[in-house]
Enzyme design. Structure first.
Site, PDB file in Angstrom:
ATOM      1  N   ASP A 159       0.840  -1.205   0.000  1.00 30.10           N
ATOM      2  CA  ASP A 159       0.000   0.000   0.000  1.00 30.10           C
ATOM      3  C   ASP A 159       0.873   1.252   0.000  1.00 30.10           C
ATOM      4  O   ASP A 159       0.586   2.224  -0.697  1.00 30.10           O
ATOM      5  CB  ASP A 159      -0.925  -0.019   1.225  1.00 30.10           C
ATOM      6  CG  ASP A 159      -1.665  -1.334   1.327  1.00 30.10           C
ATOM      7  OD1 ASP A 159      -2.442  -1.639   0.419  1.00 30.10           O
ATOM      8  OD2 ASP A 159      -1.440  -2.087   2.297  1.00 30.10           O
ATOM      9  N   HIS A 187      -4.799  -3.364   6.148  1.00 29.94           N
ATOM     10  CA  HIS A 187      -4.564  -3.596   4.712  1.00 29.94           C
ATOM     11  C   HIS A 187      -5.913  -3.961   4.103  1.00 29.94           C
ATOM     12  O   HIS A 187      -6.238  -5.123   3.901  1.00 29.94           O
ATOM     13  CB  HIS A 187      -3.551  -4.723   4.516  1.00 29.94           C
ATOM     14  CG  HIS A 187      -3.414  -5.141   3.078  1.00 29.94           C
ATOM     15  ND1 HIS A 187      -2.947  -4.294   2.095  1.00 29.94           N
ATOM     16  CD2 HIS A 187      -3.705  -6.304   2.443  1.00 29.94           C
ATOM     17  CE1 HIS A 187      -2.951  -4.922   0.940  1.00 29.94           C
ATOM     18  NE2 HIS A 187      -3.419  -6.140   1.116  1.00 29.94           N
TER      19      HIS A 187
HETATM   20  P1  NAD Z   1      -2.132 -18.442  -4.478  1.00 34.04           P
HETATM   21  O1  NAD Z   1      -3.475 -19.072  -4.390  1.00 34.04           O
HETATM   22  O2  NAD Z   1      -1.448 -18.313  -5.793  1.00 34.04           O
HETATM   23  O3  NAD Z   1      -1.130 -19.215  -3.513  1.00 34.04           O
HETATM   24  C1  NAD Z   1      -1.442 -19.514  -2.194  1.00 34.04           C
HETATM   25  C2  NAD Z   1      -0.705 -20.776  -1.857  1.00 34.04           C
HETATM   26  O4  NAD Z   1      -0.926 -21.016  -0.477  1.00 34.04           O
HETATM   27  C3  NAD Z   1      -1.201 -22.001  -2.624  1.00 34.04           C
HETATM   28  O5  NAD Z   1      -0.105 -22.646  -3.249  1.00 34.04           O
HETATM   29  C4  NAD Z   1      -1.837 -22.861  -1.538  1.00 34.04           C
HETATM   30  O6  NAD Z   1      -1.666 -24.249  -1.789  1.00 34.04           O
HETATM   31  C5  NAD Z   1      -1.053 -22.414  -0.319  1.00 34.04           C
HETATM   32  N1  NAD Z   1      -1.738 -22.657   0.947  1.00 34.04           N
HETATM   33  C6  NAD Z   1      -3.055 -22.598   1.218  1.00 34.04           C
HETATM   34  N2  NAD Z   1      -3.270 -22.956   2.489  1.00 34.04           N
HETATM   35  C7  NAD Z   1      -2.069 -23.203   3.041  1.00 34.04           C
HETATM   36  C8  NAD Z   1      -1.631 -23.634   4.318  1.00 34.04           C
HETATM   37  N3  NAD Z   1      -2.506 -23.868   5.317  1.00 34.04           N
HETATM   38  N4  NAD Z   1      -0.319 -23.814   4.531  1.00 34.04           N
HETATM   39  C9  NAD Z   1       0.586 -23.606   3.542  1.00 34.04           C
HETATM   40  N5  NAD Z   1       0.229 -23.218   2.288  1.00 34.04           N
HETATM   41  C10 NAD Z   1      -1.079 -23.017   2.062  1.00 34.04           C
HETATM   42  O7  NAD Z   1      -2.256 -17.002  -3.747  1.00 34.04           O
HETATM   43  P2  NAD Z   1      -1.213 -15.810  -3.809  1.00 34.04           P
HETATM   44  O8  NAD Z   1      -1.564 -14.938  -4.943  1.00 34.04           O
HETATM   45  O9  NAD Z   1       0.159 -16.313  -3.646  1.00 34.04           O
HETATM   46  O10 NAD Z   1      -1.682 -15.002  -2.489  1.00 34.04           O
HETATM   47  C11 NAD Z   1      -1.462 -15.519  -1.206  1.00 34.04           C
HETATM   48  C12 NAD Z   1      -2.102 -14.627  -0.155  1.00 34.04           C
HETATM   49  O11 NAD Z   1      -1.490 -13.346  -0.129  1.00 34.04           O
HETATM   50  C13 NAD Z   1      -3.592 -14.363  -0.391  1.00 34.04           C
HETATM   51  O12 NAD Z   1      -4.263 -14.427   0.854  1.00 34.04           O
HETATM   52  C14 NAD Z   1      -3.618 -12.945  -0.909  1.00 34.04           C
HETATM   53  O13 NAD Z   1      -4.844 -12.312  -0.668  1.00 34.04           O
HETATM   54  C15 NAD Z   1      -2.509 -12.351  -0.081  1.00 34.04           C
HETATM   55  N6  NAD Z   1      -1.973 -11.073  -0.555  1.00 34.04           N
HETATM   56  C16 NAD Z   1      -1.643 -10.144   0.381  1.00 34.04           C
HETATM   57  C17 NAD Z   1      -1.123  -8.930  -0.004  1.00 34.04           C
HETATM   58  C18 NAD Z   1      -0.766  -7.867   1.007  1.00 34.04           C
HETATM   59  O14 NAD Z   1      -0.441  -6.747   0.585  1.00 34.04           O
HETATM   60  N7  NAD Z   1      -0.780  -8.112   2.296  1.00 34.04           N
HETATM   61  C19 NAD Z   1      -0.922  -8.668  -1.357  1.00 34.04           C
HETATM   62  C20 NAD Z   1      -1.260  -9.645  -2.303  1.00 34.04           C
HETATM   63  C21 NAD Z   1      -1.786 -10.852  -1.881  1.00 34.04           C
HETATM   64  C1  LMR Z   2      -3.650  -6.591  -2.722  1.00 36.55           C
HETATM   65  O1  LMR Z   2      -3.726  -5.559  -2.059  1.00 36.55           O
HETATM   66  O2  LMR Z   2      -3.338  -6.587  -3.929  1.00 36.55           O
HETATM   67  C2  LMR Z   2      -3.902  -7.904  -2.052  1.00 36.55           C
HETATM   68  O3  LMR Z   2      -4.240  -7.717  -0.709  1.00 36.55           O
HETATM   69  C3  LMR Z   2      -4.875  -8.739  -2.773  1.00 36.55           C
HETATM   70  C4  LMR Z   2      -6.279  -8.249  -2.564  1.00 36.55           C
HETATM   71  O4  LMR Z   2      -7.132  -9.060  -2.228  1.00 36.55           O
HETATM   72  O5  LMR Z   2      -6.506  -7.054  -2.747  1.00 36.55           O
END
Ligand code: NAD
Ligand code: LMR
Length: 328
Positions: A159, A187
């Site tokens: 962010d 967030h």
């Molecule tokens: P994705 O679905 O591509 O990958 C997630 C992975 O986590 C998968 O491979 C899945 O098998 C694994 N997983 C699920 N449950 C699990 C567990 N209990 N233990 C271990 N692994 C597990 O998703 P992504 O795009 O990599 O996103 C992951 C997370 O990050 C999501 O929750 C997304 O919303 C979050 N995210 C946060 C931010 C932020 O700014 N904080 C930004 C982008 C994404």
């Molecule tokens: C983001 O900010 O891109 C991530 O937290 C994914 C979402 O759900 O917005």
């Protein structure tokens, strides 16, 4: 070469994992003289995909990559960890708000918090990326008995980077000129990117960008809604920029913050700025020369900012109340 450190990463076969692991393994985060043991944690069904990622890591022959342990076992995955990056969880889809994920993902973080406390180094620092990351971090921290709360963080750096990029574009300057940008609170769509204290080339943003209506309106909503805009455009949530922000967060927590600046990360509130104690809220943070961090005190909060901060903190308090069964 120094002694290796151990970095545990959950969700290692996911999209963010794919953009994250190689940069950590390459030495870009902890330095070219710091070998890294990677402990890669996935759920059982994703282990075959994780094997492919491990093959690719092997094929990079990184000088700083000391060992790789792919596993679905939390005790093995967090063993001796210096850093735990909790990425694994289900991302939201178009039309969902992040806290729609509370019930889907919250449960993951109880077991992971317990496993970190039982297996990681006592000094292990944990950064939660998986959404809703603030409250997931609260759950992990609350279940990690004996682990100091100041070793838990949730990611709001994406962010901050988004906000800097928007301000720079509006002012027609390079984003490296934007400093002192604090994300307050959650967030989520209530987060407050604080333009009132941000600077461009050392000058208050409000002197450089005089369009107050844009700052209070479009700027804030663009940053708040950026995740949703990316999901709409890409059909999947942000991954490379999220991995990059996780890397920025770790780098900012292990290196002293430039004089006069701060960085954004959610930490367990100590009551600073009137933010309810114990919730994981983003605020201005400085890392000291000795590697400790502190909340930057005395950042002015005007009436407009206070209203925005109150709203995002109220949301976090609501999220905490919604997961009280997961908090011992
Ligand atoms: P994705 O679905 O591509 O990958 C997630 C992975 O986590 C998968 O491979 C899945 O098998 C694994 N997983 C699920 N449950 C699990 C567990 N209990 N233990 C271990 N692994 C597990 O998703 P992504 O795009 O990599 O996103 C992951 C997370 O990050 C999501 O929750 C997304 O919303 C979050 N995210 C946060 C931010 C932020 O700014 N904080 C930004 C982008 C994404
Ligand atoms: C983001 O900010 O891109 C991530 O937290 C994914 C979402 O759900 O917005």
């Amino acid at each position: 070469m120094k002694d290796p450190i151990t970095v545990s990463i959950t969700g290692a076969a996911g999209q963010i994992g794919y953009a994250l692991l190689f940069r950590i393994a390459s030495g870009a985060v902890f330095g070219p003289d710091q070998p890294v043991n990677l402990r890669l944690i996935e759920i059982e069904p994703a282990l075959p995909a994780l094997d492919g990622v491990v093959m690719e890591l092997d094929d990079c022959a990184f000088p700083t990559l000391n060992s790789i342990t792919p596993t679905a076992d939390l005790a093995e995955g967090f063993k001796d960890a210096d850093w735990a990056l909790l990425v694994g969880s289900v991302p939201r889809k178009a039309g969902m708000e992040r806290n729609d994920l509370l019930n889907i993902n919250g449960g993951i973080f109880t077991g992971q918090g317990q496993a970190i406390a039982a297996n990681a180094k006592p000094s292990c620092r944990t950064l939660v990326v998986g959404n809703p990351c603030n409250t997931n971090a609260l759950i992990a921290m609350s279940n990690a008995a004996g682990m100091p709360s100041n070793q838990f963080f949730a990611m709001t750096r994406l962010d901050e980077n988004r906000a800097k990029s928007q301000l720079a574009a509006k002012a027609g300057v390079h984003h490296s000129k934007v400093t002192n940008l604090c994300i307050w609170g959650n967030h989520s769509a209530t987060q407050y990117p604080d333009f009132t204290n941000a600077k461009i080339d050392g000058k208050p943003v409000t002197e450089v960008i005089t369009d107050r209506e844009w700052l209070e309106g479009e700027f804030i909503s663009t940053v708040q809604q950026r995740g949703a805009a990316i999901i709409k455009a890409r059909g999947a949530s942000s991954a490379a920029s999220a991995a990059n922000a996780a890397i920025d967060t770790v780098i900012s927590l292990i290196n002293p913050t430039p004089e006069g600046d701060w960085h954004s990360v959610a930490v367990c509130s100590d009551g600073s700025y009137g933010i309810e104690k114990g919730i994981m809220a983003s605020m201005p943070i400085r890392t000291n020369a000795d590697g400790t961090w502190e909340v930057v005190q005395g950042v002015p909060v005007d009436a407009f900012s206070q209203g925005k901060i109150d709203a995002t903190i109220a949301e976090l308090v609501g999220e905490r109340d919604a997961v009280k069964d997961l908090i011992p």
